[in-house]
Design a protein around this motif. Structure first.
Motif, PDB file in Angstrom:
ATOM      1  N   LEU A   1      45.013  36.161  42.491  1.00 26.11           N
ATOM      2  CA  LEU A   1      45.923  36.628  41.441  1.00 26.11           C
ATOM      3  C   LEU A   1      46.374  35.487  40.536  1.00 26.11           C
ATOM      4  O   LEU A   1      46.554  35.671  39.331  1.00 26.11           O
ATOM      5  CB  LEU A   1      47.146  37.294  42.076  1.00 26.11           C
ATOM      6  CG  LEU A   1      46.950  38.721  42.585  1.00 26.11           C
ATOM      7  CD1 LEU A   1      48.154  39.165  43.387  1.00 26.11           C
ATOM      8  CD2 LEU A   1      46.699  39.672  41.431  1.00 26.11           C
ATOM      9  N   GLN A   2      46.541  34.305  41.122  1.00 27.16           N
ATOM     10  CA  GLN A   2      46.944  33.154  40.315  1.00 27.16           C
ATOM     11  C   GLN A   2      45.908  32.800  39.254  1.00 27.16           C
ATOM     12  O   GLN A   2      46.243  32.230  38.215  1.00 27.16           O
ATOM     13  CB  GLN A   2      47.143  31.936  41.217  1.00 27.16           C
ATOM     14  CG  GLN A   2      48.373  32.012  42.084  1.00 27.16           C
ATOM     15  CD  GLN A   2      48.466  30.813  42.995  1.00 27.16           C
ATOM     16  OE1 GLN A   2      48.682  30.961  44.183  1.00 27.16           O
ATOM     17  NE2 GLN A   2      48.304  29.621  42.466  1.00 27.16           N
ATOM     18  N   LEU A   3      44.652  33.157  39.499  1.00 26.24           N
ATOM     19  CA  LEU A   3      43.587  32.807  38.568  1.00 26.24           C
ATOM     20  C   LEU A   3      43.695  33.558  37.253  1.00 26.24           C
ATOM     21  O   LEU A   3      43.012  33.217  36.285  1.00 26.24           O
ATOM     22  CB  LEU A   3      42.220  33.088  39.208  1.00 26.24           C
ATOM     23  CG  LEU A   3      41.874  32.269  40.453  1.00 26.24           C
ATOM     24  CD1 LEU A   3      40.538  32.728  41.030  1.00 26.24           C
ATOM     25  CD2 LEU A   3      41.830  30.782  40.142  1.00 26.24           C
ATOM     26  N   ILE A   4      44.535  34.596  37.204  1.00 24.44           N
ATOM     27  CA  ILE A   4      44.637  35.398  35.985  1.00 24.44           C
ATOM     28  C   ILE A   4      45.129  34.557  34.813  1.00 24.44           C
ATOM     29  O   ILE A   4      44.904  34.903  33.647  1.00 24.44           O
ATOM     30  CB  ILE A   4      45.562  36.609  36.206  1.00 24.44           C
ATOM     31  CG1 ILE A   4      45.307  37.674  35.137  1.00 24.44           C
ATOM     32  CG2 ILE A   4      47.044  36.190  36.220  1.00 24.44           C
ATOM     33  CD1 ILE A   4      45.914  39.019  35.457  1.00 24.44           C
ATOM     34  N   GLU A   5      45.750  33.423  35.098  1.00 20.80           N
ATOM     35  CA  GLU A   5      46.284  32.564  34.054  1.00 20.80           C
ATOM     36  C   GLU A   5      45.300  31.464  33.637  1.00 20.80           C
ATOM     37  O   GLU A   5      45.418  30.908  32.548  1.00 20.80           O
ATOM     38  CB  GLU A   5      47.589  31.923  34.536  1.00 20.80           C
ATOM     39  CG  GLU A   5      48.352  31.180  33.464  1.00 20.80           C
ATOM     40  CD  GLU A   5      49.603  30.525  34.003  1.00 20.80           C
ATOM     41  OE1 GLU A   5      50.567  30.374  33.240  1.00 20.80           O
ATOM     42  OE2 GLU A   5      49.632  30.155  35.203  1.00 20.80           O
ATOM     43  N   THR A   6      44.313  31.183  34.507  1.00 18.96           N
ATOM     44  CA  THR A   6      43.467  30.011  34.254  1.00 18.96           C
ATOM     45  C   THR A   6      41.969  30.289  34.241  1.00 18.96           C
ATOM     46  O   THR A   6      41.205  29.478  33.736  1.00 18.96           O
ATOM     47  CB  THR A   6      43.734  28.937  35.327  1.00 18.96           C
ATOM     48  OG1 THR A   6      43.490  29.508  36.635  1.00 18.96           O
ATOM     49  CG2 THR A   6      45.170  28.435  35.253  1.00 18.96           C
ATOM     50  N   ASP A   7      41.543  31.401  34.806  1.00 19.96           N
ATOM     51  CA  ASP A   7      40.108  31.677  34.941  1.00 19.96           C
ATOM     52  C   ASP A   7      39.769  32.960  34.181  1.00 19.96           C
ATOM     53  O   ASP A   7      40.160  34.053  34.584  1.00 19.96           O
ATOM     54  CB  ASP A   7      39.730  31.812  36.423  1.00 19.96           C
ATOM     55  CG  ASP A   7      38.238  31.948  36.635  1.00 19.96           C
ATOM     56  OD1 ASP A   7      37.687  33.021  36.306  1.00 19.96           O
ATOM     57  OD2 ASP A   7      37.611  30.993  37.131  1.00 19.96           O
ATOM     58  N   LEU A   8      39.048  32.819  33.101  1.00 20.03           N
ATOM     59  CA  LEU A   8      38.793  33.947  32.207  1.00 20.03           C
ATOM     60  C   LEU A   8      37.987  35.045  32.890  1.00 20.03           C
ATOM     61  O   LEU A   8      38.254  36.231  32.705  1.00 20.03           O
ATOM     62  CB  LEU A   8      38.053  33.463  30.956  1.00 20.03           C
ATOM     63  CG  LEU A   8      37.935  34.462  29.799  1.00 20.03           C
ATOM     64  CD1 LEU A   8      39.313  34.910  29.332  1.00 20.03           C
ATOM     65  CD2 LEU A   8      37.150  33.840  28.642  1.00 20.03           C
ATOM     66  N   GLU A   9      36.982  34.680  33.709  1.00 23.84           N
ATOM     67  CA  GLU A   9      36.123  35.677  34.347  1.00 23.84           C
ATOM     68  C   GLU A   9      36.882  36.449  35.436  1.00 23.84           C
ATOM     69  O   GLU A   9      36.752  37.675  35.548  1.00 23.84           O
ATOM     70  CB  GLU A   9      34.872  35.012  34.939  1.00 23.84           C
ATOM     71  CG  GLU A   9      33.838  34.616  33.904  1.00 23.84           C
ATOM     72  CD  GLU A   9      34.284  33.426  33.066  1.00 23.84           C
ATOM     73  OE1 GLU A   9      34.996  32.539  33.605  1.00 23.84           O
ATOM     74  OE2 GLU A   9      33.932  33.371  31.875  1.00 23.84           O
ATOM     75  N   SER A  10      37.667  35.734  36.235  1.00 24.59           N
ATOM     76  CA  SER A  10      38.470  36.423  37.258  1.00 24.59           C
ATOM     77  C   SER A  10      39.510  37.325  36.605  1.00 24.59           C
ATOM     78  O   SER A  10      39.776  38.440  37.068  1.00 24.59           O
ATOM     79  CB  SER A  10      39.162  35.402  38.166  1.00 24.59           C
ATOM     80  OG  SER A  10      38.216  34.651  38.891  1.00 24.59           O
ATOM     81  N   ARG A  11      40.101  36.860  35.543  1.00 25.77           N
ATOM     82  CA  ARG A  11      41.071  37.650  34.775  1.00 25.77           C
ATOM     83  C   ARG A  11      40.422  38.929  34.266  1.00 25.77           C
ATOM     84  O   ARG A  11      40.991  40.026  34.386  1.00 25.77           O
ATOM     85  CB  ARG A  11      41.565  36.791  33.616  1.00 25.77           C
ATOM     86  CG  ARG A  11      42.521  37.458  32.613  1.00 25.77           C
ATOM     87  CD  ARG A  11      42.703  36.518  31.445  1.00 25.77           C
ATOM     88  NE  ARG A  11      43.585  36.978  30.399  1.00 25.77           N
ATOM     89  CZ  ARG A  11      44.859  36.602  30.250  1.00 25.77           C
ATOM     90  NH1 ARG A  11      45.405  35.769  31.115  1.00 25.77           N
ATOM     91  NH2 ARG A  11      45.589  37.042  29.233  1.00 25.77           N
ATOM     92  N   ASP A  12      39.223  38.812  33.719  1.00 20.42           N
ATOM     93  CA  ASP A  12      38.495  39.966  33.196  1.00 20.42           C
ATOM     94  C   ASP A  12      38.219  40.978  34.301  1.00 20.42           C
ATOM     95  O   ASP A  12      38.354  42.193  34.109  1.00 20.42           O
ATOM     96  CB  ASP A  12      37.188  39.493  32.559  1.00 20.42           C
ATOM     97  CG  ASP A  12      36.545  40.551  31.680  1.00 20.42           C
ATOM     98  OD1 ASP A  12      37.218  41.551  31.352  1.00 20.42           O
ATOM     99  OD2 ASP A  12      35.356  40.392  31.321  1.00 20.42           O
ATOM    100  N   ALA A  13      37.844  40.476  35.492  1.00 21.68           N
ATOM    101  CA  ALA A  13      37.552  41.372  36.613  1.00 21.68           C
ATOM    102  C   ALA A  13      38.799  42.122  37.063  1.00 21.68           C
ATOM    103  O   ALA A  13      38.745  43.335  37.324  1.00 21.68           O
ATOM    104  CB  ALA A  13      36.960  40.576  37.772  1.00 21.68           C
ATOM    105  N   LEU A  14      39.937  41.441  37.144  1.00 25.88           N
ATOM    106  CA  LEU A  14      41.176  42.091  37.572  1.00 25.88           C
ATOM    107  C   LEU A  14      41.635  43.140  36.572  1.00 25.88           C
ATOM    108  O   LEU A  14      42.147  44.202  36.957  1.00 25.88           O
ATOM    109  CB  LEU A  14      42.271  41.047  37.762  1.00 25.88           C
ATOM    110  CG  LEU A  14      42.094  40.069  38.925  1.00 25.88           C
ATOM    111  CD1 LEU A  14      43.192  39.017  38.906  1.00 25.88           C
ATOM    112  CD2 LEU A  14      42.083  40.798  40.260  1.00 25.88           C
ATOM    113  N   LEU A  15      41.457  42.857  35.289  1.00 24.34           N
ATOM    114  CA  LEU A  15      41.911  43.785  34.247  1.00 24.34           C
ATOM    115  C   LEU A  15      40.944  44.942  34.038  1.00 24.34           C
ATOM    116  O   LEU A  15      41.340  46.003  33.561  1.00 24.34           O
ATOM    117  CB  LEU A  15      42.109  43.032  32.932  1.00 24.34           C
ATOM    118  CG  LEU A  15      43.200  41.950  32.926  1.00 24.34           C
ATOM    119  CD1 LEU A  15      43.207  41.223  31.585  1.00 24.34           C
ATOM    120  CD2 LEU A  15      44.567  42.552  33.225  1.00 24.34           C
ATOM    121  N   SER A  16      39.670  44.748  34.373  1.00 25.68           N
ATOM    122  CA  SER A  16      38.646  45.751  34.081  1.00 25.68           C
ATOM    123  C   SER A  16      38.297  46.630  35.276  1.00 25.68           C
ATOM    124  O   SER A  16      37.570  47.614  35.118  1.00 25.68           O
ATOM    125  CB  SER A  16      37.365  45.065  33.576  1.00 25.68           C
ATOM    126  OG  SER A  16      37.620  44.294  32.417  1.00 25.68           O
TER     127      SER A  16
END
Length: 264
Positions: A53-68
């Protein structure tokens, strides 16, 4: 595809009562049974730990996966407790362990040709497969995929993609590490010509099979899985869980809002 669309649209109709937005991510806050019922129709489910969850601020690909992802369940006991402290709101925790246990209990999962298992390494595949056989599930060699070590950044795995297009399973169960499985799941969700259930349950099966230290269901229920893992391997999991304290700071600052992405 029609069944999947029907399942997603019904979830949207039920609206806010079954979803809570934390850090911009829509977490399913319904029942364990409800989560599994929906995922039997297909889609991408992710079960993010606090470090992911912390990666949502720093990792674009992990952020995309969590949001999508089609469904996100609240596996992180730490996140659930912090949210309760900040908002005075109780969110049902559905752990990856409880989710897998419920999923494998369903009659639909007993047909070995309907599921492809993505395993981390040969020893894990052997141990997990032996445990699955005790549960009445015997996946053939053709339905077990040994994933490579994926580098940071966007994931592409044309070998796995071709395998799934050929076998066309109803389910793909990821048992690889958090941070990689979400990115791989999104790659498959976007590139497959059909919509299987893609279940990113990570280490959950390892807690049952003995591939990692076993976590009893009672310990998982009382939010003690992290403690058992840390006691078993403090050098590995101690720093990992200690770093999760940064998640509280992130949640305190942004609550339900999506944090802006930080430059690398």
């Amino acid at each position: 595809m029609a069944e999947f669309n029907q399942g997603i649209s019904s979830a949207k109709k039920e609206g806010g009562n079954e979803f809570r937005t934390i850090l911009g991510v829509r977490f399913f806050s319904g029942s364990l049974k409800g989560a599994v019922d929906r995922m039997l129709h297909g889609g991408l489910l992710v079960v993010p730990s606090a470090p992911v969850l912390q990666l949502i601020e720093t990792d674009l690909e992990s952020r995309d996966a969590l949001l999508s992802a089609d469904f996100v369940i609240a596996d992180s006991a730490y996140m659930v407790l912090v949210w309760r402290f900040l908002q005075w709101e109780k969110i049902p925790r559905i752990s990856g362990l409880a989710y897998l246990d419920e999923l494998l209990s369903r009659p639909e999962m007993k047909k070995p040709e309907d599921t492809v298992w993505v395993m981390a390494r040969p020893k894990s595949a052997e141990t997990n497969r032996a445990w699955l056989q005790t549960q009445g599930i015997d996946p053939p060699d053709s339905h077990i995929y040994l994933a490579p070590v994926y580098p940071p950044g966007p994931i592409q795995d044309p070998v796995l993609l071709e395998m799934l297009e050929r076998l066309r399973p109803k389910h793909v169960i990821m048992t690889i590490g958090g941070g990689s499985q979400e990115r791989l799941g999104l790659y498959l969700r976007r590139n497959l010509s059909f919509v299987p259930g893609i279940h990113c349950i990570g280490a959950a099966i390892a807690f049952l099979s003995g591939d990692q230290v076993k976590v009893p269901m009672w310990a998982d229920k009382f939010y003690l899985g992290w403690l058992i893992r840390t006691m078993d391997n403090p050098k590995l999991y101690g720093p990992r869980y200690a770093s999760s304290f940064a998640l509280a700071k992130l949640m305190f600052r942004f609550r339900s809002m999506l944090p802006p992405i930080k430059a690398s």
